[in-house]
Design a protein around this motif. Structure first.
Motif, short mmCIF file in Angstrom:
data_model
loop_
_atom_site.label_atom_id
_atom_site.label_comp_id
_atom_site.label_asym_id
_atom_site.label_seq_id
_atom_site.Cartn_x
_atom_site.Cartn_y
_atom_site.Cartn_z
N ALA A 83 25.33 36.94 43.91
CA ALA A 83 26.47 36.02 43.83
C ALA A 83 27.75 36.69 44.29
N ALA A 84 27.99 37.92 43.84
CA ALA A 84 29.21 38.64 44.26
C ALA A 84 29.22 38.87 45.76
N GLY A 85 28.06 39.17 46.32
CA GLY A 85 27.96 39.38 47.77
C GLY A 85 28.28 38.12 48.56
N MET A 86 27.80 36.97 48.08
CA MET A 86 28.08 35.71 48.75
C MET A 86 29.58 35.41 48.76
N LEU A 87 30.22 35.64 47.63
CA LEU A 87 31.66 35.37 47.53
C LEU A 87 32.46 36.34 48.40
N THR A 88 32.09 37.62 48.35
CA THR A 88 32.80 38.63 49.15
C THR A 88 32.67 38.31 50.64
N ALA A 89 31.49 37.85 51.05
CA ALA A 89 31.26 37.51 52.46
C ALA A 89 32.16 36.37 52.92
N LYS A 90 32.61 35.54 51.99
CA LYS A 90 33.52 34.44 52.30
C LYS A 90 34.99 34.84 52.15
N GLY A 91 35.23 36.13 51.91
CA GLY A 91 36.59 36.62 51.78
C GLY A 91 37.20 36.36 50.41
N ILE A 92 36.36 36.09 49.41
CA ILE A 92 36.84 35.82 48.05
C ILE A 92 36.68 37.08 47.21
N ASN A 93 37.78 37.60 46.70
CA ASN A 93 37.74 38.78 45.85
C ASN A 93 37.14 38.42 44.50
N VAL A 94 36.14 39.17 44.07
CA VAL A 94 35.47 38.88 42.80
C VAL A 94 35.24 40.19 42.06
N TYR A 95 35.34 40.13 40.73
CA TYR A 95 35.18 41.33 39.90
C TYR A 95 34.01 41.14 38.94
N ALA A 96 33.12 42.12 38.91
CA ALA A 96 32.03 42.12 37.94
C ALA A 96 32.60 42.46 36.57
N TYR A 97 32.11 41.79 35.55
CA TYR A 97 32.77 41.81 34.25
C TYR A 97 31.72 41.61 33.17
N LYS A 98 31.79 42.43 32.12
CA LYS A 98 30.88 42.33 30.96
C LYS A 98 29.41 42.45 31.37
N GLY A 99 28.52 41.83 30.58
CA GLY A 99 27.11 41.71 30.91
C GLY A 99 26.43 42.97 31.37
N CYS A 100 25.69 42.84 32.49
CA CYS A 100 24.86 43.95 32.96
C CYS A 100 25.68 45.11 33.49
N VAL A 101 26.88 44.83 34.03
CA VAL A 101 27.72 45.93 34.52
C VAL A 101 28.15 46.82 33.36
N TRP A 102 28.51 46.21 32.22
CA TRP A 102 28.86 47.01 31.06
C TRP A 102 27.65 47.75 30.49
N ALA A 103 26.45 47.20 30.62
CA ALA A 103 25.25 47.92 30.19
C ALA A 103 25.13 49.23 30.96
N ASP A 104 25.35 49.16 32.26
CA ASP A 104 25.24 50.36 33.09
C ASP A 104 26.43 51.28 32.88
N TRP A 105 27.62 50.71 32.81
CA TRP A 105 28.85 51.49 32.67
C TRP A 105 28.92 52.22 31.33
N LEU A 106 28.52 51.57 30.27
CA LEU A 106 28.64 52.15 28.93
C LEU A 106 27.44 53.01 28.53
#
Length: 365
Positions: A83-106
Protein backbone atom coordinates in the motif's frame (compact mmCIF):
# COMPACT_ATOMS: atom_id res chain seq x y z
CA UNK A 1 6.64 -8.20 41.91
CA UNK A 2 3.96 -5.68 42.80
CA UNK A 3 2.19 -6.96 45.92
CA UNK A 4 -1.20 -5.64 44.82
CA UNK A 5 -1.17 -7.83 41.69
CA UNK A 6 -2.35 -11.44 41.49
CA UNK A 7 0.23 -14.14 40.66
CA UNK A 8 -1.16 -14.27 37.12
CA UNK A 9 -0.90 -10.53 36.52
CA UNK A 10 2.50 -10.42 38.24
CA UNK A 11 3.80 -12.92 35.68
CA UNK A 12 2.47 -10.82 32.80
CA UNK A 13 3.92 -7.59 34.22
CA UNK A 14 7.29 -9.31 34.70
CA UNK A 15 7.22 -10.53 31.10
CA UNK A 16 6.37 -7.05 29.79
CA UNK A 17 9.23 -5.53 31.77
CA UNK A 18 11.48 -8.50 30.97
CA UNK A 19 12.22 -8.61 34.69
CA UNK A 20 15.14 -10.73 35.83
CA UNK A 21 13.93 -10.72 39.44
CA UNK A 22 10.59 -12.52 38.98
CA UNK A 23 9.97 -15.18 41.63
CA UNK A 24 8.05 -18.12 40.15
CA UNK A 25 4.61 -18.60 41.69
CA UNK A 26 1.76 -21.00 41.12
CA UNK A 27 -0.68 -19.47 38.65
CA UNK A 28 -4.27 -20.31 37.79
CA UNK A 29 -4.23 -21.23 34.09
CA UNK A 30 -7.73 -20.02 33.18
CA UNK A 31 -7.20 -16.60 34.75
CA UNK A 32 -3.78 -16.26 33.11
CA UNK A 33 -5.28 -17.23 29.75
CA UNK A 34 -8.06 -14.63 30.13
CA UNK A 35 -5.57 -11.92 31.10
CA UNK A 36 -3.41 -12.80 28.11
CA UNK A 37 -6.34 -12.47 25.74
CA UNK A 38 -7.36 -9.09 27.17
CA UNK A 39 -3.88 -7.57 27.36
CA UNK A 40 -2.65 -8.92 24.01
CA UNK A 41 0.81 -9.96 25.16
CA UNK A 42 0.91 -13.62 24.13
CA UNK A 43 4.22 -13.44 22.20
CA UNK A 44 5.80 -11.40 25.01
CA UNK A 45 4.84 -14.01 27.61
CA UNK A 46 5.96 -16.94 25.44
CA UNK A 47 9.41 -15.39 24.93
CA UNK A 48 9.71 -14.65 28.63
CA UNK A 49 8.78 -18.14 29.87
CA UNK A 50 11.13 -19.67 27.29
CA UNK A 51 14.06 -17.55 28.45
CA UNK A 52 13.36 -18.09 32.13
CA UNK A 53 12.32 -21.76 31.94
CA UNK A 54 8.88 -21.08 33.43
CA UNK A 55 6.16 -23.59 32.65
CA UNK A 56 2.45 -22.91 32.10
CA UNK A 57 -0.19 -25.56 31.45
CA UNK A 58 -1.22 -24.22 28.05
CA UNK A 59 2.26 -23.65 26.65
CA UNK A 60 1.64 -25.80 23.52
CA UNK A 61 -1.54 -23.84 22.73
CA UNK A 62 0.28 -20.57 23.44
CA UNK A 63 3.05 -21.57 21.04
CA UNK A 64 0.47 -22.30 18.34
CA UNK A 65 -1.28 -18.97 18.93
CA UNK A 66 2.03 -17.15 18.54
CA UNK A 67 2.78 -18.94 15.27
CA UNK A 68 -0.57 -17.70 13.96
CA UNK A 69 0.19 -14.18 15.19
CA UNK A 70 3.54 -14.21 13.37
CA UNK A 71 1.90 -15.42 10.16
CA UNK A 72 -0.85 -12.78 10.38
CA UNK A 73 1.70 -10.05 11.17
CA UNK A 74 3.79 -11.00 8.15
CA UNK A 75 0.75 -10.75 5.86
CA UNK A 76 -0.01 -7.30 7.33
CA UNK A 77 3.60 -6.23 6.86
CA UNK A 78 3.54 -7.26 3.21
CA UNK A 79 0.25 -5.43 2.71
CA UNK A 80 1.68 -2.31 4.39
CA UNK A 81 4.69 -2.28 2.06
CA UNK A 82 2.43 -2.80 -0.96
CA UNK A 83 0.00 0.00 0.00
CA UNK A 84 2.79 2.45 0.89
CA UNK A 85 4.52 1.67 -2.41
CA UNK A 86 1.37 2.37 -4.41
CA UNK A 87 0.89 5.73 -2.72
CA UNK A 88 4.56 6.72 -3.06
CA UNK A 89 4.45 5.84 -6.77
CA UNK A 90 1.64 8.39 -7.14
CA UNK A 91 3.73 11.08 -5.43
CA UNK A 92 1.81 10.85 -2.14
CA UNK A 93 3.97 11.05 0.98
CA UNK A 94 2.95 8.35 3.45
CA UNK A 95 4.33 7.34 6.85
CA UNK A 96 4.26 3.86 8.35
CA UNK A 97 2.84 4.06 11.86
CA UNK A 98 2.17 1.65 14.75
CA UNK A 99 1.33 -1.99 13.93
CA UNK A 100 3.96 -4.15 12.28
CA UNK A 101 6.51 -1.34 11.93
CA UNK A 102 6.51 -0.87 15.71
CA UNK A 103 6.86 -4.65 16.14
CA UNK A 104 10.09 -4.50 14.16
CA UNK A 105 11.26 -1.15 15.54
CA UNK A 106 10.68 -2.01 19.21
CA UNK A 107 11.36 -5.74 19.33
CA UNK A 108 13.37 -6.52 16.21
CA UNK A 109 10.87 -9.31 15.63
CA UNK A 110 7.68 -8.87 13.65
CA UNK A 111 6.00 -11.71 15.52
CA UNK A 112 6.65 -10.26 18.97
CA UNK A 113 3.82 -7.72 19.03
CA UNK A 114 0.07 -8.24 18.75
CA UNK A 115 -1.77 -5.67 16.66
CA UNK A 116 -4.95 -5.51 14.65
CA UNK A 117 -4.65 -2.96 11.85
CA UNK A 118 -2.31 -1.56 9.24
CA UNK A 119 -1.77 2.13 10.00
CA UNK A 120 -0.65 4.87 7.62
CA UNK A 121 -0.27 8.61 8.22
CA UNK A 122 -1.16 10.74 5.20
CA UNK A 123 -1.34 14.52 4.92
CA UNK A 124 -4.87 15.90 4.76
CA UNK A 125 -3.87 17.74 1.55
CA UNK A 126 -3.33 14.41 -0.20
CA UNK A 127 -5.85 12.37 1.71
CA UNK A 128 -8.73 12.20 -0.77
CA UNK A 129 -6.32 11.25 -3.56
CA UNK A 130 -4.78 8.59 -1.29
CA UNK A 131 -8.20 7.06 -0.55
CA UNK A 132 -8.88 6.92 -4.30
CA UNK A 133 -5.56 5.12 -4.89
CA UNK A 134 -6.13 2.64 -2.08
CA UNK A 135 -9.62 1.95 -3.43
CA UNK A 136 -8.77 1.67 -7.12
CA UNK A 137 -5.30 0.10 -6.98
CA UNK A 138 -5.18 -1.82 -3.68
CA UNK A 139 -8.78 -3.03 -3.47
CA UNK A 140 -9.71 -1.31 -0.20
CA UNK A 141 -13.18 -0.01 0.57
CA UNK A 142 -14.29 2.76 2.90
CA UNK A 143 -16.93 1.59 5.38
CA UNK A 144 -20.51 2.72 4.73
CA UNK A 145 -20.60 5.28 7.52
CA UNK A 146 -17.46 7.15 6.49
CA UNK A 147 -18.39 6.90 2.82
CA UNK A 148 -21.68 8.55 3.71
CA UNK A 149 -19.79 11.43 5.38
CA UNK A 150 -17.26 11.78 2.56
CA UNK A 151 -20.00 11.91 -0.06
CA UNK A 152 -21.87 14.74 1.67
CA UNK A 153 -20.00 17.95 0.68
CA UNK A 154 -21.55 20.04 3.46
CA UNK A 155 -20.45 17.48 6.07
CA UNK A 156 -17.08 16.33 4.73
CA UNK A 157 -15.09 19.36 5.92
CA UNK A 158 -16.63 19.14 9.39
CA UNK A 159 -15.75 15.46 9.49
CA UNK A 160 -12.11 16.18 8.64
CA UNK A 161 -11.94 18.87 11.33
CA UNK A 162 -13.33 16.63 14.09
CA UNK A 163 -12.04 13.13 13.27
CA UNK A 164 -8.64 11.65 12.53
CA UNK A 165 -8.82 8.49 10.42
CA UNK A 166 -10.81 6.27 8.07
CA UNK A 167 -10.80 2.47 8.43
CA UNK A 168 -10.69 0.64 5.11
CA UNK A 169 -11.08 -3.08 4.48
CA UNK A 170 -10.48 -5.34 1.50
CA UNK A 171 -13.58 -6.24 -0.48
CA UNK A 172 -12.36 -9.84 -0.51
CA UNK A 173 -11.26 -9.95 3.15
CA UNK A 174 -12.90 -7.65 5.70
CA UNK A 175 -10.52 -8.94 8.41
CA UNK A 176 -7.69 -6.99 6.74
CA UNK A 177 -8.18 -3.42 7.96
CA UNK A 178 -6.05 -0.47 6.88
CA UNK A 179 -6.49 2.70 8.92
CA UNK A 180 -5.62 5.81 6.94
CA UNK A 181 -4.88 8.70 9.35
CA UNK A 182 -4.59 12.41 8.68
CA UNK A 183 -4.14 13.10 12.43
CA UNK A 184 -2.73 10.89 15.19
CA UNK A 185 -5.86 11.22 17.37
CA UNK A 186 -9.14 13.12 17.59
CA UNK A 187 -8.34 16.86 17.26
CA UNK A 188 -10.30 17.56 20.44
CA UNK A 189 -7.70 15.53 22.38
CA UNK A 190 -5.12 18.23 21.52
CA UNK A 191 -2.24 15.99 20.47
CA UNK A 192 -0.67 18.28 17.91
CA UNK A 193 1.56 16.50 15.40
CA UNK A 194 0.56 18.38 12.22
CA UNK A 195 1.57 17.12 8.78
CA UNK A 196 3.41 20.41 8.13
CA UNK A 197 6.17 19.30 10.50
CA UNK A 198 6.45 15.63 9.51
CA UNK A 199 9.19 16.25 6.93
CA UNK A 200 11.39 17.81 9.63
CA UNK A 201 11.36 14.59 11.66
CA UNK A 202 11.35 12.05 8.82
CA UNK A 203 13.82 9.23 8.48
CA UNK A 204 13.94 6.15 6.29
CA UNK A 205 13.36 2.70 7.75
CA UNK A 206 14.45 -0.48 5.97
CA UNK A 207 11.58 -2.98 6.23
CA UNK A 208 11.09 -6.24 4.31
CA UNK A 209 13.62 -5.12 1.73
CA UNK A 210 11.91 -1.76 1.21
CA UNK A 211 12.42 1.79 2.45
CA UNK A 212 9.50 3.29 4.37
CA UNK A 213 9.02 6.78 5.74
CA UNK A 214 8.96 6.75 9.54
CA UNK A 215 9.92 9.33 12.17
CA UNK A 216 13.06 9.97 14.19
CA UNK A 217 13.00 7.98 17.40
CA UNK A 218 12.33 10.96 19.72
CA UNK A 219 9.32 12.04 17.65
CA UNK A 220 8.11 8.48 17.28
CA UNK A 221 8.50 7.91 21.03
CA UNK A 222 6.13 10.83 21.66
CA UNK A 223 3.68 9.30 19.18
CA UNK A 224 3.90 6.10 21.20
CA UNK A 225 3.16 8.00 24.42
CA UNK A 226 0.26 9.86 22.81
CA UNK A 227 -1.35 6.67 21.57
CA UNK A 228 -0.60 4.35 24.50
CA UNK A 229 -0.76 6.81 27.39
CA UNK A 230 -2.83 9.69 26.01
CA UNK A 231 -5.49 7.95 23.94
CA UNK A 232 -5.47 4.42 25.42
CA UNK A 233 -4.40 5.54 28.93
CA UNK A 234 -2.13 2.50 29.49
CA UNK A 235 -5.24 0.31 29.86
CA UNK A 236 -3.54 -2.78 28.44
CA UNK A 237 -0.20 -4.35 29.25
CA UNK A 238 0.76 -4.48 25.56
CA UNK A 239 1.33 -0.73 25.84
CA UNK A 240 3.57 -1.15 28.88
CA UNK A 241 5.55 -3.81 26.99
CA UNK A 242 6.11 -1.36 24.11
CA UNK A 243 7.31 1.37 26.48
CA UNK A 244 9.70 -1.03 28.24
CA UNK A 245 10.96 -2.32 24.88
CA UNK A 246 11.69 1.24 23.74
CA UNK A 247 13.66 2.02 26.87
CA UNK A 248 15.65 -1.21 26.69
CA UNK A 249 16.48 -0.77 23.02
CA UNK A 250 16.76 3.00 22.60
CA UNK A 251 16.98 4.52 26.07
CA UNK A 252 20.75 4.98 25.79
CA UNK A 253 20.67 6.52 22.30
CA UNK A 254 17.71 8.86 22.84
CA UNK A 255 18.35 12.58 22.87
CA UNK A 256 16.36 13.19 26.06
CA UNK A 257 16.91 16.96 25.98
CA UNK A 258 15.41 17.14 22.48
CA UNK A 259 12.55 14.86 23.49
CA UNK A 260 11.83 16.92 26.60
CA UNK A 261 11.76 20.13 24.55
CA UNK A 262 9.34 18.61 22.04
CA UNK A 263 7.09 17.38 24.85
CA UNK A 264 7.03 20.87 26.37
CA UNK A 265 6.23 22.47 23.00
CA UNK A 266 3.29 20.11 22.49
CA UNK A 267 1.98 20.53 26.03
CA UNK A 268 2.45 16.87 26.96
CA UNK A 269 5.47 17.03 29.24
CA UNK A 270 3.21 15.86 32.09
CA UNK A 271 2.26 12.80 30.03
CA UNK A 272 5.93 12.14 29.29
CA UNK A 273 7.00 12.34 32.94
CA UNK A 274 3.99 10.39 34.24
CA UNK A 275 4.43 7.58 31.69
CA UNK A 276 8.10 7.04 32.52
CA UNK A 277 7.22 7.30 36.22
CA UNK A 278 4.63 4.55 35.76
CA UNK A 279 7.21 2.28 34.15
CA UNK A 280 9.63 2.95 37.00
CA UNK A 281 6.86 2.46 39.59
CA UNK A 282 6.12 -0.99 38.15
CA UNK A 283 9.70 -1.99 38.97
CA UNK A 284 11.42 -1.58 35.60
CA UNK A 285 15.21 -1.69 35.95
CA UNK A 286 16.08 2.02 35.62
CA UNK A 287 19.44 3.01 34.17
CA UNK A 288 21.44 5.97 35.45
CA UNK A 289 21.82 7.36 31.90
CA UNK A 290 18.04 7.76 31.60
CA UNK A 291 16.04 10.79 32.80
CA UNK A 292 15.64 11.33 36.53
CA UNK A 293 12.05 10.27 37.17
CA UNK A 294 9.87 9.94 40.27
CA UNK A 295 8.10 6.56 40.39
CA UNK A 296 4.31 6.58 40.00
CA UNK A 297 2.06 4.41 42.17
CA UNK A 298 0.52 1.89 39.76
CA UNK A 299 -2.08 0.44 42.18
CA UNK A 300 -5.15 1.88 40.44
CA UNK A 301 -3.97 0.70 37.02
CA UNK A 302 -3.18 -2.75 38.40
CA UNK A 303 -6.75 -3.02 39.67
CA UNK A 304 -7.99 -2.03 36.22
CA UNK A 305 -5.72 -4.58 34.53
CA UNK A 306 -7.01 -7.31 36.86
CA UNK A 307 -10.67 -6.39 36.30
CA UNK A 308 -10.44 -6.34 32.47
CA UNK A 309 -13.58 -4.16 32.14
CA UNK A 310 -15.44 -3.69 28.90
CA UNK A 311 -14.94 -0.38 27.13
CA UNK A 312 -17.86 2.02 27.39
CA UNK A 313 -19.60 2.92 24.14
CA UNK A 314 -19.05 6.65 24.70
CA UNK A 315 -15.56 7.65 25.78
CA UNK A 316 -15.83 11.45 25.37
CA UNK A 317 -16.02 12.21 29.10
CA UNK A 318 -13.13 9.85 29.89
CA UNK A 319 -11.03 11.45 27.16
CA UNK A 320 -11.76 14.92 28.51
CA UNK A 321 -10.91 14.12 32.15
CA UNK A 322 -7.73 12.34 31.20
CA UNK A 323 -6.77 15.14 28.82
CA UNK A 324 -6.97 17.71 31.60
CA UNK A 325 -4.70 15.55 33.75
CA UNK A 326 -1.95 14.99 31.17
CA UNK A 327 -1.78 18.36 29.41
CA UNK A 328 0.52 21.05 30.77
CA UNK A 329 -0.51 24.35 32.30
CA UNK A 330 -3.51 26.60 31.94
CA UNK A 331 -2.90 27.44 28.26
CA UNK A 332 -2.99 23.84 27.05
CA UNK A 333 -5.79 22.81 29.40
CA UNK A 334 -7.89 25.79 28.26
CA UNK A 335 -7.21 24.89 24.64
CA UNK A 336 -8.33 21.31 25.37
CA UNK A 337 -11.60 22.60 26.84
CA UNK A 338 -12.11 24.88 23.83
CA UNK A 339 -11.52 21.98 21.41
CA UNK A 340 -14.16 19.88 23.17
CA UNK A 341 -16.66 22.73 23.15
CA UNK A 342 -16.05 23.28 19.43
CA UNK A 343 -16.63 19.58 18.76
CA UNK A 344 -19.93 19.52 20.63
CA UNK A 345 -20.99 22.72 18.86
CA UNK A 346 -20.84 20.90 15.52
CA UNK A 347 -24.59 20.30 15.69
CA UNK A 348 -25.00 19.68 11.98
CA UNK A 349 -22.35 16.95 11.93
CA UNK A 350 -23.61 15.31 15.12
CA UNK A 351 -27.19 15.44 13.84
CA UNK A 352 -26.07 13.98 10.51
CA UNK A 353 -24.36 11.11 12.33
CA UNK A 354 -27.41 10.47 14.51
CA UNK A 355 -29.72 10.34 11.47
CA UNK A 356 -27.42 7.89 9.70
CA UNK A 357 -27.19 5.57 12.71
CA UNK A 358 -30.97 5.72 13.21
CA UNK A 359 -31.55 4.85 9.53
CA UNK A 360 -29.07 1.98 9.64
CA UNK A 361 -30.61 0.61 12.82
CA UNK A 362 -34.09 0.68 11.26
CA UNK A 363 -32.73 -0.94 8.10
CA UNK A 364 -31.12 -3.83 9.98
CA UNK A 365 -34.07 -4.39 12.35
Amino acid sequence: MNRSASPELSLLIASCLDSGSYQTQKVESKQLFNLLHFHQVRPVLLSYIHRNQIDVDFKPQLTEYCKQITFSNMLSAQELVKAAGMLTAKGINVYAYKGCVWADWLYGNIGQREFGDIDLLISKDNFSEAVDVLTADAGYLVDDYRRHLLDAPEIKERFFKTDYHIPMSKATDDSSVLEAHWEVAYPRLLFTFPSEEWAEYTEKYFFLGNELNVFQQEYQFLLLLVHHGGKEQWRKLKYIADLAAYMSRYGHSTNWAKLSLLAHEKGIYSLYKWSLGLLKGLGFDWQKEWPQITPVDATSLIKYWEAMPRESANSSWRYFKHGLAIHDGLRHKSNLLWRHLKYFSEFKLLWHKAIWYRTEKARSA
